[in-house]
Scaffold this motif. Structure first.
Motif, PDB file in Angstrom:
ATOM      1  N   TYR A 229      -7.257 -49.935 -33.370  1.00 48.25           N
ATOM      2  CA  TYR A 229      -8.688 -50.148 -33.113  1.00 48.25           C
ATOM      3  C   TYR A 229      -8.982 -51.497 -32.468  1.00 48.25           C
ATOM      4  O   TYR A 229      -9.912 -51.617 -31.677  1.00 48.25           O
ATOM      5  CB  TYR A 229      -9.485 -50.026 -34.417  1.00 48.25           C
ATOM      6  CG  TYR A 229      -9.549 -48.617 -34.953  1.00 48.25           C
ATOM      7  CD1 TYR A 229      -9.721 -47.537 -34.101  1.00 48.25           C
ATOM      8  CD2 TYR A 229      -9.430 -48.356 -36.317  1.00 48.25           C
ATOM      9  CE1 TYR A 229      -9.776 -46.247 -34.579  1.00 48.25           C
ATOM     10  CE2 TYR A 229      -9.478 -47.057 -36.819  1.00 48.25           C
ATOM     11  CZ  TYR A 229      -9.652 -46.013 -35.937  1.00 48.25           C
ATOM     12  OH  TYR A 229      -9.704 -44.732 -36.414  1.00 48.25           O
ATOM     13  N   HIS A 233     -11.323 -52.057 -28.934  1.00 49.11           N
ATOM     14  CA  HIS A 233     -12.579 -52.808 -28.821  1.00 49.11           C
ATOM     15  C   HIS A 233     -12.475 -53.910 -27.766  1.00 49.11           C
ATOM     16  O   HIS A 233     -13.458 -54.210 -27.074  1.00 49.11           O
ATOM     17  CB  HIS A 233     -12.958 -53.410 -30.185  1.00 49.11           C
ATOM     18  CG  HIS A 233     -13.550 -52.415 -31.124  1.00 49.11           C
ATOM     19  ND1 HIS A 233     -12.795 -51.503 -31.830  1.00 49.11           N
ATOM     20  CD2 HIS A 233     -14.843 -52.154 -31.449  1.00 49.11           C
ATOM     21  CE1 HIS A 233     -13.579 -50.745 -32.564  1.00 49.11           C
ATOM     22  NE2 HIS A 233     -14.842 -51.116 -32.357  1.00 49.11           N
ATOM     23  N   THR A 234     -11.305 -54.506 -27.617  1.00 44.95           N
ATOM     24  CA  THR A 234     -11.118 -55.542 -26.590  1.00 44.95           C
ATOM     25  C   THR A 234     -11.258 -54.924 -25.194  1.00 44.95           C
ATOM     26  O   THR A 234     -11.923 -55.487 -24.310  1.00 44.95           O
ATOM     27  CB  THR A 234      -9.724 -56.198 -26.738  1.00 44.95           C
ATOM     28  OG1 THR A 234      -9.605 -56.742 -28.051  1.00 44.95           O
ATOM     29  CG2 THR A 234      -9.538 -57.318 -25.723  1.00 44.95           C
ATOM     30  N   TRP A 236     -12.844 -52.159 -24.485  1.00 44.34           N
ATOM     31  CA  TRP A 236     -14.232 -51.696 -24.375  1.00 44.34           C
ATOM     32  C   TRP A 236     -15.143 -52.840 -23.928  1.00 44.34           C
ATOM     33  O   TRP A 236     -16.060 -52.656 -23.122  1.00 44.34           O
ATOM     34  CB  TRP A 236     -14.644 -51.153 -25.754  1.00 44.34           C
ATOM     35  CG  TRP A 236     -15.981 -50.472 -25.794  1.00 44.34           C
ATOM     36  CD1 TRP A 236     -16.795 -50.169 -24.743  1.00 44.34           C
ATOM     37  CD2 TRP A 236     -16.651 -50.010 -26.960  1.00 44.34           C
ATOM     38  NE1 TRP A 236     -17.926 -49.532 -25.177  1.00 44.34           N
ATOM     39  CE2 TRP A 236     -17.860 -49.426 -26.549  1.00 44.34           C
ATOM     40  CE3 TRP A 236     -16.341 -50.019 -28.308  1.00 44.34           C
ATOM     41  CZ2 TRP A 236     -18.776 -48.878 -27.449  1.00 44.34           C
ATOM     42  CZ3 TRP A 236     -17.238 -49.468 -29.207  1.00 44.34           C
ATOM     43  CH2 TRP A 236     -18.444 -48.903 -28.784  1.00 44.34           C
ATOM     44  N   SER A 237     -14.878 -54.053 -24.446  1.00 53.14           N
ATOM     45  CA  SER A 237     -15.748 -55.202 -24.128  1.00 53.14           C
ATOM     46  C   SER A 237     -15.726 -55.532 -22.632  1.00 53.14           C
ATOM     47  O   SER A 237     -16.688 -56.094 -22.111  1.00 53.14           O
ATOM     48  CB  SER A 237     -15.314 -56.433 -24.937  1.00 53.14           C
ATOM     49  OG  SER A 237     -14.031 -56.889 -24.508  1.00 53.14           O
ATOM     50  N   GLU A 240     -18.530 -53.448 -21.008  1.00 57.98           N
ATOM     51  CA  GLU A 240     -19.881 -53.495 -21.588  1.00 57.98           C
ATOM     52  C   GLU A 240     -20.317 -54.958 -21.690  1.00 57.98           C
ATOM     53  O   GLU A 240     -20.156 -55.602 -22.724  1.00 57.98           O
ATOM     54  CB  GLU A 240     -19.878 -52.850 -22.992  1.00 57.98           C
ATOM     55  CG  GLU A 240     -19.579 -51.370 -22.991  1.00 57.98           C
ATOM     56  CD  GLU A 240     -20.805 -50.538 -22.662  1.00 57.98           C
ATOM     57  OE1 GLU A 240     -21.876 -51.122 -22.405  1.00 57.98           O
ATOM     58  OE2 GLU A 240     -20.682 -49.299 -22.669  1.00 57.98           O
ATOM     59  N   SER A 246     -20.059 -59.079 -29.012  1.00 59.13           N
ATOM     60  CA  SER A 246     -20.015 -58.350 -30.292  1.00 59.13           C
ATOM     61  C   SER A 246     -18.736 -57.540 -30.422  1.00 59.13           C
ATOM     62  O   SER A 246     -18.106 -57.520 -31.490  1.00 59.13           O
ATOM     63  CB  SER A 246     -21.227 -57.415 -30.403  1.00 59.13           C
ATOM     64  OG  SER A 246     -22.413 -58.165 -30.435  1.00 59.13           O
ATOM     65  N   LEU A 247     -18.335 -56.888 -29.353  1.00 61.83           N
ATOM     66  CA  LEU A 247     -17.113 -56.073 -29.385  1.00 61.83           C
ATOM     67  C   LEU A 247     -15.872 -56.945 -29.589  1.00 61.83           C
ATOM     68  O   LEU A 247     -14.955 -56.581 -30.326  1.00 61.83           O
ATOM     69  CB  LEU A 247     -16.986 -55.265 -28.098  1.00 61.83           C
ATOM     70  CG  LEU A 247     -18.025 -54.143 -27.920  1.00 61.83           C
ATOM     71  CD1 LEU A 247     -17.944 -53.557 -26.513  1.00 61.83           C
ATOM     72  CD2 LEU A 247     -17.826 -53.056 -28.961  1.00 61.83           C
ATOM     73  N   LYS A 248     -15.861 -58.109 -28.926  1.00 59.90           N
ATOM     74  CA  LYS A 248     -14.742 -59.032 -29.132  1.00 59.90           C
ATOM     75  C   LYS A 248     -14.714 -59.545 -30.572  1.00 59.90           C
ATOM     76  O   LYS A 248     -13.642 -59.743 -31.159  1.00 59.90           O
ATOM     77  CB  LYS A 248     -14.839 -60.210 -28.155  1.00 59.90           C
ATOM     78  CG  LYS A 248     -14.475 -59.848 -26.715  1.00 59.90           C
ATOM     79  CD  LYS A 248     -14.664 -61.040 -25.796  1.00 59.90           C
ATOM     80  CE  LYS A 248     -14.357 -60.670 -24.340  1.00 59.90           C
ATOM     81  NZ  LYS A 248     -14.639 -61.804 -23.424  1.00 59.90           N
ATOM     82  N   ILE A 250     -15.761 -57.891 -33.195  1.00 58.15           N
ATOM     83  CA  ILE A 250     -15.230 -56.794 -34.026  1.00 58.15           C
ATOM     84  C   ILE A 250     -13.712 -56.730 -33.897  1.00 58.15           C
ATOM     85  O   ILE A 250     -13.001 -56.569 -34.891  1.00 58.15           O
ATOM     86  CB  ILE A 250     -15.869 -55.450 -33.618  1.00 58.15           C
ATOM     87  CG1 ILE A 250     -17.354 -55.434 -34.003  1.00 58.15           C
ATOM     88  CG2 ILE A 250     -15.137 -54.280 -34.291  1.00 58.15           C
ATOM     89  CD1 ILE A 250     -18.124 -54.252 -33.473  1.00 58.15           C
ATOM     90  N   ALA A 251     -13.205 -56.883 -32.655  1.00 60.25           N
ATOM     91  CA  ALA A 251     -11.754 -56.862 -32.432  1.00 60.25           C
ATOM     92  C   ALA A 251     -11.066 -57.974 -33.215  1.00 60.25           C
ATOM     93  O   ALA A 251      -9.997 -57.778 -33.812  1.00 60.25           O
ATOM     94  CB  ALA A 251     -11.448 -56.991 -30.943  1.00 60.25           C
TER      95      ALA A 251
END
Length: 367
Positions: A229, A233-234, A236-237, A240, A246-248, A250-251
């Motif tokens: 996961y 997320h990395t 995905w960032s 986006e 925020s995604l970073k 979460i990663a």
């Protein structure tokens, strides 16, 4: 163990975290002064035309007078450890000999001769020798001394001096014959209580062992999923921009969770699983010790019955019975003393093991 529930001694005026409360436990068992130190390390693979096997270096340091030197270094393979265990059982049939790791491992756990398997076995062999060294009787066994000090060719020569095949077959036949006689008539109540205790202990420790392995497997599956996961997320960032930070974040969180979970798994595999499995093996050993004690008493009972049915040779039988009574008394006393010692060690091991698990869990959730 009810002593674990006595937490009232903590002062209510001082705020404490759960972790610091656990650290306030003090175990009564302090290590005694030791004069024999053993290390098992440096595994080496040996490949021959017939077999592949591992040897381990056994280093012994001692201040005992019966040793010719203060330090020894020998190499031993698993079969040598098996030989030592069998010699200890032969010399001390009603003492609790520490367990060895099994020769074969459970399918699907780890590959034989993998680094993980070799290291797990090395730790178990190290513990086996040190438990013998700490035992008040086994530590002075002559075969144990030879195991620690003799070079490979000397040990091989000493092994050949053991009982021959016919002698061993005779012992096996006698053991089988006495085991099928049925229940011992005059077994002291203490040993019946120990037998009942061990039957319950065996069921519970086997259940704990299965649960611990299941927890470890679930934790490993969770860890492997989580590892996927973070990178997702990395990636995905990158597409986006509005929520990239925020995604970073979460990663980064997932990465920290992975590291904390990995440490928790290491705590389970290094502290909990080996101790539980060792006591699964101990439960089998203790049931064997109780059977051997019953066999010794069964031999005495059969002689007493034979004497009651014979009118002649009473003097000869009386002498044999006297010797067997002494043998039974020695066996009983040895087992009584070893039982108290084993139970105390077991309770200490369980208490410290589950305290370690609790501390690891607290650190995991704090992280």
């Amino acid at each position: 163990d009810t002593s674990l529930a006595e937490v009232n001694s903590f002062s209510p005026s001082i705020p404490v975290s759960p972790s610091s409360m656990i650290n306030q436990y003090r175990f009564e068992d302090e290590p005694e002064l030791r004069d024999l130190f053993i290390t098992v390390d440096d595994p080496e693979s040996h490949i021959t035309a017939i077999e592949t096997f591992i040897t381990y270096r056994v280093v012994t340091k001692t201040s005992r007078g019966e040793f010719d030197s203060s330090e020894y270094e020998v190499r031993r393979r698993y079969q040598d450890f098996l030989w030592l265990k069998s010699k200890l059982e032969e010399a001390h049939p009603t003492l609790i000999i520490p367990p060895l790791p099994e020769k074969f491992i459970m399918k699907g756990m780890v590959e034989r001769f993998s680094d993980e398997f070799i290291e797990t076995r090395r730790k178990a062999l190290h513990k086996f020798l040190n438990r013998i060294a700490d035992h008040p009787t086994l530590t002075f066994n002559e075969d144990f001394k030879i195991f620690l000090t003799a070079q490979a060719w000397e040990l091989s020569s000493h092994k050949k001096q053991g009982p021959g095949l016919l002698s061993r077959m005779g012992q096996t036949v006698r053991a089988v014959a006495s085991s099928v006689r049925g229940a011992v008539k005059n077994r002291p109540g203490m040993f019946t209580e120990i037998n009942d205790y061990m039957e319950t202990f065996s069921q519970k420790i086997n259940l704990l062992d299965k649960i611990a392995h299941r927890i470890y497997k679930e934790e490993r599956d969770y860890f492997n999923e989580m590892k996927e996961y973070g990178p997702i997320h990395t990636l995905w960032s990158a597409s986006e921009e509005d929520i990239a930070d925020s995604l970073k974040g979460i990663a980064s969180c997932i990465d920290r969770c992975c590291k904390a979970t990995e440490k928790r798994m290491a705590g389970l595999s290094e502290n909990l699983l080996p101790i539980l499995h060792e006591y699964v093996l101990y439960s089998e050993i203790l049931m064997g010790v109780l059977k051997r004690r019953d066999q010794i008493q069964g031999e005495l009972d059969s002689k007493v019955d034979a004497l009651a049915n014979r009118k002649t040779e009473k003097d000869l039988f009386s002498e044999e019975i006297g010797k067997l009574e002494d043998k039974v008394e020695r066996a009983n006393n040895a087992l009584k003393a070893d039982w108290d010692r084993w139970k105390q060690n077991m309770q200490y091991d369980m208490r410290s093991t589950f305290t370690n698990v609790a501390e690891n869990n607290l650190r995991f959730y704090e992280e």
